[in-house]
Write a protein that holds these residues in place. Structure first.
Motif, PDB file in Angstrom:
ATOM      1  N   GLU A 159      11.623 -68.518 -54.730  1.00  0.00           N
ATOM      2  CA  GLU A 159      11.601 -67.712 -53.508  1.00  0.00           C
ATOM      3  C   GLU A 159      10.218 -67.754 -52.862  1.00  0.00           C
ATOM      4  OE1 GLU A 159      12.447 -63.079 -52.088  1.00  0.00           O
ATOM      5  OE2 GLU A 159      12.697 -63.686 -54.181  1.00  0.00           O
ATOM      6  N   VAL A 160      10.190 -67.943 -51.569  1.00  0.00           N
ATOM      7  CA  VAL A 160       8.934 -67.955 -50.829  1.00  0.00           C
ATOM      8  C   VAL A 160       8.414 -66.526 -50.711  1.00  0.00           C
ATOM      9  CG1 VAL A 160       7.846 -68.508 -48.626  1.00  0.00           C
ATOM     10  CG2 VAL A 160       9.614 -70.023 -49.556  1.00  0.00           C
ATOM     11  N   ASN A 161       7.135 -66.316 -51.070  1.00  0.00           N
ATOM     12  CA  ASN A 161       6.554 -64.985 -51.048  1.00  0.00           C
ATOM     13  C   ASN A 161       5.303 -64.937 -50.179  1.00  0.00           C
ATOM     14  OD1 ASN A 161       4.439 -66.094 -52.636  1.00  0.00           O
ATOM     15  ND2 ASN A 161       5.573 -65.649 -54.520  1.00  0.00           N
ATOM     16  N   ARG A 162       4.637 -63.793 -50.168  1.00  0.00           N
ATOM     17  CA  ARG A 162       3.446 -63.625 -49.327  1.00  0.00           C
ATOM     18  C   ARG A 162       2.329 -64.579 -49.710  1.00  0.00           C
ATOM     19  NH1 ARG A 162       2.719 -58.541 -46.359  1.00  0.00           N
ATOM     20  NH2 ARG A 162       0.549 -58.386 -47.014  1.00  0.00           N
ATOM     21  N   ARG A 163       2.238 -64.935 -50.974  1.00  0.00           N
ATOM     22  CA  ARG A 163       1.204 -65.895 -51.377  1.00  0.00           C
ATOM     23  C   ARG A 163       1.453 -67.252 -50.726  1.00  0.00           C
ATOM     24  NH1 ARG A 163       1.244 -69.515 -55.377  1.00  0.00           N
ATOM     25  NH2 ARG A 163       3.129 -68.587 -56.301  1.00  0.00           N
ATOM     26  N   HIS A 164       2.710 -67.683 -50.687  1.00  0.00           N
ATOM     27  CA  HIS A 164       3.035 -68.948 -50.016  1.00  0.00           C
ATOM     28  C   HIS A 164       2.759 -68.841 -48.519  1.00  0.00           C
ATOM     29  CE1 HIS A 164       5.981 -69.131 -53.556  1.00  0.00           C
ATOM     30  NE2 HIS A 164       5.065 -70.037 -53.798  1.00  0.00           N
ATOM     31  N   LEU A 165       3.118 -67.701 -47.944  1.00  0.00           N
ATOM     32  CA  LEU A 165       2.870 -67.474 -46.515  1.00  0.00           C
ATOM     33  C   LEU A 165       1.387 -67.593 -46.212  1.00  0.00           C
ATOM     34  CD1 LEU A 165       3.832 -66.440 -43.671  1.00  0.00           C
ATOM     35  CD2 LEU A 165       3.419 -64.132 -44.549  1.00  0.00           C
ATOM     36  N   GLN A 166       0.549 -66.969 -47.024  1.00  0.00           N
ATOM     37  CA  GLN A 166      -0.892 -67.010 -46.790  1.00  0.00           C
ATOM     38  C   GLN A 166      -1.442 -68.423 -46.945  1.00  0.00           C
ATOM     39  OE1 GLN A 166      -1.555 -63.527 -49.526  1.00  0.00           O
ATOM     40  NE2 GLN A 166      -3.023 -62.923 -47.955  1.00  0.00           N
ATOM     41  N   ARG A 167      -0.887 -69.179 -47.896  1.00  0.00           N
ATOM     42  CA  ARG A 167      -1.338 -70.566 -48.055  1.00  0.00           C
ATOM     43  C   ARG A 167      -1.031 -71.384 -46.809  1.00  0.00           C
ATOM     44  NH1 ARG A 167       1.789 -74.468 -52.090  1.00  0.00           N
ATOM     45  NH2 ARG A 167       3.119 -74.566 -50.227  1.00  0.00           N
ATOM     46  N   ARG A 201       7.092 -76.139 -43.250  1.00  0.00           N
ATOM     47  CA  ARG A 201       6.149 -76.396 -44.324  1.00  0.00           C
ATOM     48  C   ARG A 201       6.606 -75.846 -45.678  1.00  0.00           C
ATOM     49  NH1 ARG A 201       4.267 -76.373 -39.542  1.00  0.00           N
ATOM     50  NH2 ARG A 201       2.373 -77.476 -38.900  1.00  0.00           N
ATOM     51  N   LEU A 202       7.366 -74.759 -45.647  1.00  0.00           N
ATOM     52  CA  LEU A 202       7.719 -74.070 -46.887  1.00  0.00           C
ATOM     53  C   LEU A 202       9.188 -74.212 -47.268  1.00  0.00           C
ATOM     54  CD1 LEU A 202       5.794 -70.720 -46.267  1.00  0.00           C
ATOM     55  CD2 LEU A 202       5.055 -72.654 -47.684  1.00  0.00           C
ATOM     56  N   GLY A 203      10.029 -74.567 -46.309  1.00  0.00           N
ATOM     57  CA  GLY A 203      11.456 -74.543 -46.547  1.00  0.00           C
ATOM     58  C   GLY A 203      12.026 -73.165 -46.271  1.00  0.00           C
ATOM     59  N   ALA A 204      13.259 -72.943 -46.697  1.00  0.00           N
ATOM     60  CA  ALA A 204      13.962 -71.704 -46.375  1.00  0.00           C
ATOM     61  C   ALA A 204      13.214 -70.485 -46.910  1.00  0.00           C
ATOM     62  CB  ALA A 204      15.375 -71.744 -46.939  1.00  0.00           C
ATOM     63  N   TYR A 205      13.058 -69.492 -46.056  1.00  0.00           N
ATOM     64  CA  TYR A 205      12.398 -68.240 -46.432  1.00  0.00           C
ATOM     65  C   TYR A 205      12.987 -67.135 -45.568  1.00  0.00           C
ATOM     66  CZ  TYR A 205       9.703 -68.212 -42.095  1.00  0.00           C
ATOM     67  OH  TYR A 205       9.334 -68.155 -40.765  1.00  0.00           O
ATOM     68  N   SER A 206      12.729 -65.898 -45.928  1.00  0.00           N
ATOM     69  CA  SER A 206      13.219 -64.778 -45.141  1.00  0.00           C
ATOM     70  C   SER A 206      12.264 -64.494 -43.985  1.00  0.00           C
ATOM     71  CB  SER A 206      13.334 -63.520 -46.011  1.00  0.00           C
ATOM     72  OG  SER A 206      13.590 -62.388 -45.209  1.00  0.00           O
ATOM     73  N   PRO A 207      12.755 -64.506 -42.730  1.00  0.00           N
ATOM     74  CA  PRO A 207      11.875 -64.174 -41.602  1.00  0.00           C
ATOM     75  C   PRO A 207      11.238 -62.791 -41.725  1.00  0.00           C
ATOM     76  CG  PRO A 207      13.891 -65.204 -40.815  1.00  0.00           C
ATOM     77  CD  PRO A 207      14.087 -64.944 -42.281  1.00  0.00           C
ATOM     78  N   GLU A 208      11.841 -61.917 -42.527  1.00  0.00           N
ATOM     79  CA  GLU A 208      11.257 -60.600 -42.743  1.00  0.00           C
ATOM     80  C   GLU A 208       9.861 -60.712 -43.343  1.00  0.00           C
ATOM     81  OE1 GLU A 208      10.505 -58.604 -45.569  1.00  0.00           O
ATOM     82  OE2 GLU A 208      10.103 -56.846 -44.291  1.00  0.00           O
ATOM     83  N   LEU A 209       9.585 -61.816 -44.030  1.00  0.00           N
ATOM     84  CA  LEU A 209       8.263 -62.046 -44.600  1.00  0.00           C
ATOM     85  C   LEU A 209       7.206 -62.088 -43.496  1.00  0.00           C
ATOM     86  CD1 LEU A 209       7.127 -62.617 -47.493  1.00  0.00           C
ATOM     87  CD2 LEU A 209       7.248 -65.045 -46.912  1.00  0.00           C
ATOM     88  N   VAL A 210       7.523 -62.758 -42.382  1.00  0.00           N
ATOM     89  CA  VAL A 210       6.613 -62.799 -41.238  1.00  0.00           C
ATOM     90  C   VAL A 210       6.590 -61.444 -40.531  1.00  0.00           C
ATOM     91  CG1 VAL A 210       6.134 -63.883 -39.010  1.00  0.00           C
ATOM     92  CG2 VAL A 210       6.949 -65.270 -40.927  1.00  0.00           C
ATOM     93  N   ASP A 211       7.762 -60.859 -40.345  1.00  0.00           N
ATOM     94  CA  ASP A 211       7.834 -59.570 -39.639  1.00  0.00           C
ATOM     95  C   ASP A 211       6.980 -58.516 -40.330  1.00  0.00           C
ATOM     96  OD1 ASP A 211       9.623 -60.837 -37.998  1.00  0.00           O
ATOM     97  OD2 ASP A 211      11.405 -59.880 -38.844  1.00  0.00           O
ATOM     98  N   ARG A 270       1.753 -51.412 -45.234  1.00  0.00           N
ATOM     99  CA  ARG A 270       1.924 -50.516 -46.372  1.00  0.00           C
ATOM    100  C   ARG A 270       0.776 -50.760 -47.334  1.00  0.00           C
ATOM    101  NH1 ARG A 270       7.067 -52.634 -45.730  1.00  0.00           N
ATOM    102  NH2 ARG A 270       6.980 -53.861 -47.662  1.00  0.00           N
ATOM    103  N   ALA A 271       0.477 -49.769 -48.143  1.00  0.00           N
ATOM    104  CA  ALA A 271      -0.668 -49.879 -49.042  1.00  0.00           C
ATOM    105  C   ALA A 271      -0.556 -51.109 -49.943  1.00  0.00           C
ATOM    106  CB  ALA A 271      -0.793 -48.617 -49.884  1.00  0.00           C
ATOM    107  N   ARG A 272       0.652 -51.363 -50.446  1.00  0.00           N
ATOM    108  CA  ARG A 272       0.840 -52.499 -51.342  1.00  0.00           C
ATOM    109  C   ARG A 272       1.042 -53.812 -50.591  1.00  0.00           C
ATOM    110  NH1 ARG A 272       4.988 -51.371 -56.103  1.00  0.00           N
ATOM    111  NH2 ARG A 272       4.088 -53.388 -56.707  1.00  0.00           N
ATOM    112  N   LYS A 273       1.416 -53.729 -49.325  1.00  0.00           N
ATOM    113  CA  LYS A 273       1.600 -54.918 -48.501  1.00  0.00           C
ATOM    114  C   LYS A 273       0.903 -54.709 -47.161  1.00  0.00           C
ATOM    115  CE  LYS A 273       5.936 -56.636 -50.476  1.00  0.00           C
ATOM    116  NZ  LYS A 273       7.337 -57.052 -50.169  1.00  0.00           N
ATOM    117  N   PRO A 274      -0.414 -54.830 -47.140  1.00  0.00           N
ATOM    118  CA  PRO A 274      -1.146 -54.595 -45.884  1.00  0.00           C
ATOM    119  C   PRO A 274      -0.814 -55.644 -44.833  1.00  0.00           C
ATOM    120  CG  PRO A 274      -2.601 -55.486 -47.567  1.00  0.00           C
ATOM    121  CD  PRO A 274      -1.302 -55.172 -48.255  1.00  0.00           C
TER     122      PRO A 274
END
Length: 408
Positions: free
Chosen positions: A27-35, A62-72, A79-83
């Protein structure tokens, strides 16, 4: 001075943009997004939604399928845990940029303040209190859209006497304040921008940062060089839409510091510059569909110099005069742009429509077709569409139709 072949320059550019990176297996996560954002530096925003919003597609490429909510969530929530990672401003056109880069554009905010006040001088002369009224309303009600602001400022529920601001006036005031950095985007509703005060969106340390103009511009040019790998001065300038004197001075200083290395690229008329940390992989593999606003290809003359691929967006061309179609995606395969497809997501029918599909001169159609068919099937699945409909236009239409039927 180093001399570089066009093949090497192409590989350097693709690596700089993230196309030499291994795609995530899970699963594509915030770390992949930041990369990925570390490669592209920004994402251009655009209102066209015929296939997919422009700011979602480069990450998919670049990353393949991911949830657009990750960008949103990275752009429009905190949020404190996801600034919040991204903020909107005028970079390469309207863009999402890393939050920490916002101070690098303060000089532009000051310049826009003067330029946009001249642009809206008639409005400001006619309604000098409107800007203050908008700021006060955003402070009280934000994040808030221009339409709601108009109702708050001039609708029938407004208390007391005062002028009636129409939506156009209110929208212009919002644009002025956004350009000046006194408003930013707190959230999005659909694609509607909801304005808020920067102090409620950005961290205190970002708001407090005040880099000198020349330092900020030099940093932006270095960001451009990192994102492009190898580029002319005009290419570097275009990434953040700088003026020639700004860019040329910054390039000269970065060359003196050893950050940029002057190079000659075969076939390029202008001198080029390679970032000192740019990679030159031996080969680029994989496939990707690229939206018209992908940073790899948004500077059309550079795209032609690197890939021999002449590309123009035809949205504003009358349909009978379009060469390839309304919203055309170039197809990248193993480091080459080998085809282009006109795409439309028909969400009502649950189908990814391909009105036209065209091979580039010299492309190996037998190799291109199965890869393009697979890429279209993957994209349809990412968009939640159940099928692919190939139209009649282009030399790839018939073989692509046969290949997509074979995929079931």
């Amino acid at each position: 001075m180093q001399t570089m072949s066009i093949d090497t320059a192409r590989r350097v550019a693709l690596a700089a943009q993230g196309f030499a990176d291994v795609r995530p297996q899970g699963e594509v996560n915030r770390r992949h997004l930041q990369r990925a954002l570390g490669r592209t530096k920004l994402l251009q925003l655009d209102s066209v939604n015929v296939a997919v919003r422009a700011h979602y597609m480069p990450l998919y490429s670049r990353l393949g399928a991911y949830s657009p909510e990750l960008v949103d969530s990275a752009a429009w929530s905190h949020r404190a845990r996801k600034p919040r990672l991204l903020v909107e401003y005028w970079a390469h056109e309207a863009s999402l940029i890393p939050v920490e880069d916002w101070p690098l554009l303060r000089w532009r905010m000051r310049e826009y303040g003067g330029a946009w006040r001249r642009r809206y001088r008639t409005l400001l002369d006619r309604a000098p209190e409107l800007v203050d009224d908008v700021l006060a309303a955003v402070k009280e009600h934000g994040p808030i859209g221009a339409g709601t602001l108009e109702r708050e400022l001039g609708g029938s529920e407004r208390q007391g006497s005062g002028p009636w601001w129409n939506r156009s006036d209110t929208k212009h005031a919002c644009e002025l304040l956004f350009g000046m950095g006194e408003l930013t985007t707190g959230a999005r509703r659909g694609f509607e921008r909801l304005y808020d005060l920067p102090e409620r969106v950005l961290p205190a340390e970002v708001l407090a940062a005040e880099p000198e103009d020349d330092v900020a511009i030099r940093t932006l040019v270095e960001r451009s060089a990192q994102a492009l790998g190898v580029a002319t001065e005009a290419d570097l300038r275009d990434y953040y839409r700088l003026r020639p004197p700004q860019s040329k001075q910054a390039v000269a200083e970065l060359v003196e510091e050893g950050v940029l290395e002057p190079v000659t690229v075969h076939g390029w008329r202008q001198p080029a510059y390679r970032h000192a940390d740019a990679r030159s992989p031996r080969r680029i593999t994989g496939r990707a569909l690229l939206c018209p606003f992908d940073p790899l290809i948004w500077e059309r003359s550079r795209t032609e110099r690197l890939f021999g691929f002449r590309y123009r967006i035809e949205i504003y061309v009358p349909e009978p005069k379009r060469e390839y179609g309304y919203y055309v995606f170039p197809f990248l395969l193993n480091g080459e742009l080998v085809a282009r497809v006109d795409l439309k997501a028909d969400r009502a029918a649950g189908v990814l429509r391909v009105p036209g599909a065209f091979a580039e001169p010299g492309a190996d159609v037998g190799a291109v077709v199965p890869e393009l068919a697979g890429a279209l099937q993957d994209m349809a699945g990412w968009l939640g569409l159940s099928g692919i409909d190939i139209g009649e236009r282009g030399d790839l239409a018939i073989p692509l139709r046969q290949a997509t039927r074979g995929l079931g």
